[in-house]
Design an enzyme around this catalytic site. Structure first.
Site, PDB file in Angstrom:
ATOM      1  N   GLU A 352       0.149  -1.167   2.212  1.00  0.00           N
ATOM      2  CA  GLU A 352       1.048  -1.319   1.060  1.00  0.00           C
ATOM      3  C   GLU A 352       1.138   0.045   0.367  1.00  0.00           C
ATOM      4  O   GLU A 352       0.773   0.212  -0.787  1.00  0.00           O
ATOM      5  CB  GLU A 352       0.520  -2.390   0.102  1.00  0.00           C
ATOM      6  CG  GLU A 352       1.524  -2.780  -0.976  1.00  0.00           C
ATOM      7  CD  GLU A 352       0.966  -3.803  -1.959  1.00  0.00           C
ATOM      8  OE1 GLU A 352       1.735  -4.255  -2.816  1.00  0.00           O
ATOM      9  OE2 GLU A 352      -0.230  -4.144  -1.879  1.00  0.00           O
ATOM     10  N   HIS A 377       1.305  -7.289   3.616  1.00  0.00           N
ATOM     11  CA  HIS A 377       2.355  -6.279   3.402  1.00  0.00           C
ATOM     12  C   HIS A 377       2.614  -5.441   4.656  1.00  0.00           C
ATOM     13  O   HIS A 377       3.685  -5.487   5.220  1.00  0.00           O
ATOM     14  CB  HIS A 377       2.047  -5.389   2.198  1.00  0.00           C
ATOM     15  CG  HIS A 377       2.046  -6.124   0.913  1.00  0.00           C
ATOM     16  ND1 HIS A 377       3.194  -6.615   0.346  1.00  0.00           N
ATOM     17  CD2 HIS A 377       1.021  -6.478   0.087  1.00  0.00           C
ATOM     18  CE1 HIS A 377       2.890  -7.246  -0.773  1.00  0.00           C
ATOM     19  NE2 HIS A 377       1.583  -7.190  -0.954  1.00  0.00           N
TER      20      HIS A 377
END
EC number: 3.5.4.4
Length: 503
Positions: A352, A377
């Protein structure tokens, strides 16, 4: 699901065949074959639609075309500006009605709409508010005036405050603003990642005193499950900090109490909604803790997993990845379960970030080395071809949260999101919503819309949506038999959705 090696061999063979016969005038049949092969590799590309699904897909493509040709294309805009347009879209309306399976990446303090938190919870008896020096608010429930602290010198009983002022609507709206990131001008309000993350974490602190009050804790979880259920989600996995909850007299409850409360609420919700599959908890801790604290936390996670095997799914770190410690820093703590012969599944937030080449940028590789079950993510995955191939071969899916990645300033235009490449390749992934309440989004439908419209344009079809829904259950932590039952139930709901959408 894609057959990796056969698909790759077909791809290479067709390319070689085409190149070998290139003579300046390409064969249209080979061109069509290449287009078809590429389409088959996309998410949902190997799903065969039945006749009804084909009819609905034709309708869906026309609706998509309308959104694509409109003057403003929502995925190219910041969600705070695009939400109004999305809410008016017939594509979004269809996605809302669609059974979406599971939400596998959702945080505990951000799964219930802030309207409910303000208009229900802050109107309860014994709720106090403090207006802090940092121009935010704090809440607490207490049987009498709470003691002052370094951040709150004076507490006011909310019921008394509302009786004194004329415009309670404006007061409530001010609380709502403190509990969300929404603003009319997000670029000005949040010029960089650090600014938006600081505000983001501040929002959770505002909600903390409300949600950790023991009676609210249970009601909040039940309401969260209800809101996800209303968005046609049948199963949820919740990242939860499991903080101490408190009673009106100030007594504190430990993590065992919180886990037992989660189990109780989930069972109660399933009793009231028999077609809801359930919910499980992924215990989380902030990634700024030190190595000693990490050892203690992992040991605590193992105990929770042993005591609550049906509801405790695993462990993860949370917080801004760029400013937190990398996974490798915690290698001794994360090795404890295997050293002790204990199964503690990991669900690491990793990638992320857009800080390429840093220690944090290695989190994706380290997550796989620690045998993570899923990757939260994975925004940076496209920049790591070896790690991406590892994830594919290990069948470790990416939990893609489009709106979160945009609001937290990893990407501006969702057409440029790296997940567009992953979905074009049929990489294992699911779509989730991360912190929908903080962003002012629905439980999952807004994120599905952004992914469906932004990542694939006109190339995605009903098969894409169907595979995303199926993936969410395939990659859940449900036991094998329950997973099969959940998928069967989803397919029944899916057929009903298709039928009703054609009426």
């Amino acid at each position: 699901m894609h057959v990796l090696f056969l698909g790759d061999l077909m791809w290479i063979y067709l390319l070689l065949l085409c190149c070998a016969s290139c003579n300046g005038r390409p064969d249209p049949r080979k061109r069509d074959a290449l287009i078809g092969l590429e389409a088959s590799r996309r998410t949902g590309g190997d799903i065969t639609l039945n006749e009804r699904e084909k009819l609905l897909d034709g309708k869906l493509q026309k609706l998509k075309q309308h959104d694509m040709e409109a003057g403003q294309f929502p995925p190219s805009m910041h969600f705070f500006k695009a939400k109004r347009l999305i809410d008016q879209s017939p594509v979004f309306n269809l996605i809302q009605k669609m059974p979406k399976g599971a939400a596998l990446h959702v945080h505990d303090f951000a799964m219930v709409s802030v309207d409910w938190l303000v208009k229900n919870v802050t109107y309860r008896e014994n709720c106090y508010v403090c207006f802090t020096d940092k121009q935010t608010v704090q809440f607490i429930f207490s049987s009498g005036p709470p003691a002052s602290s370094s951040y709150c010198s004076s507490w006011t009983l909310l019921r008394s405050l509302r009786e004194k002022i004329k415009n309670t609507t404006e007061l409530d709206n001010s609380f709502i603003r403190n509990l969300t990131l929404f603003t009319e001008d997000p670029d000005r309000a949040y010029p960089n990642q650090d600014t938006v993350w600081e505000r983001f974490e501040q929002v959770f602190l505002v909600a903390y005193g409300l949600v950790t009050y023991a009676p609210v804790f249970k009601d909040y979880l039940y309401e969260g499950l209800r809101q996800f259920y209303e968005d046609n989600i049948m199963y949820v996995e919740i990242r939860a900090l499991l903080p101490q909850t408190y009673e009106l007299d100030g007594r504190l409850n430990d993590k065992d109490w919180s886990m037992a409360a989660c189990q109780e609420v989930v069972n109660q919700f399933k009793k009231h909604h028999p077609d809801f599959i359930g919910a499980r908890v992924i215990f989380t801790v902030h990634r700024k803790i030190n190595a000693t604290e990490a050892v203690k936390t992992v040991e605590e996670a193992m105990i929770l997993r042993r005591n609550f095997p049906d509801v405790m799914a695993g462990f993860d770190f949370v917080g801004q990845e760029d400013l937190g410690r990398p996974l490798w820093y915690f290698k001794d703590a994360l090795s404890l379960p295997e050293d002790k012969g204990f199964n503690l599944p990991y669900f690491f937030h990793a990638g992320e970030t857009d800080s390429q080449g840093t220690d944090v940028d290695q989190n994706l590789m380290d997550a796989l080395l620690f045998n993570t079950t899923r990757i939260g993510h994975g925004f940076a995955l496209a920049r790591h071809p070896v790690v991406k191939e590892m994830a594919r071969k290990m069948d470790v899916p990416i939990e893609v949260c489009p709106i979160s990645n945009q609001v937290l300033k990893l990407v501006s235009d969702l057409r440029d999101h790296p997940a567009a490449v992953l979905m074009a390749e049929g990489h294992p992934l699911v779509i989730s919503s991360d912190d929908p309440a903080v962003f002012g989004a629905t439980a999952l439908s807004h994120d599905f819309y952004e992914a469906f419209m932004g990542f694939g344009g006109m190339s995605f079809n009903l098969g894409t949506l169907k595979e995303l829904a199926l993936n969410s259950l395939r990659y859940s932590t449900l036991p094998s038999q329950r997973k099969e039952e959940a998928i069967d139930a989803l397919l029944v709901k899916w057929d009903k959705f298709v039928w009703e959408s054609l009426l």
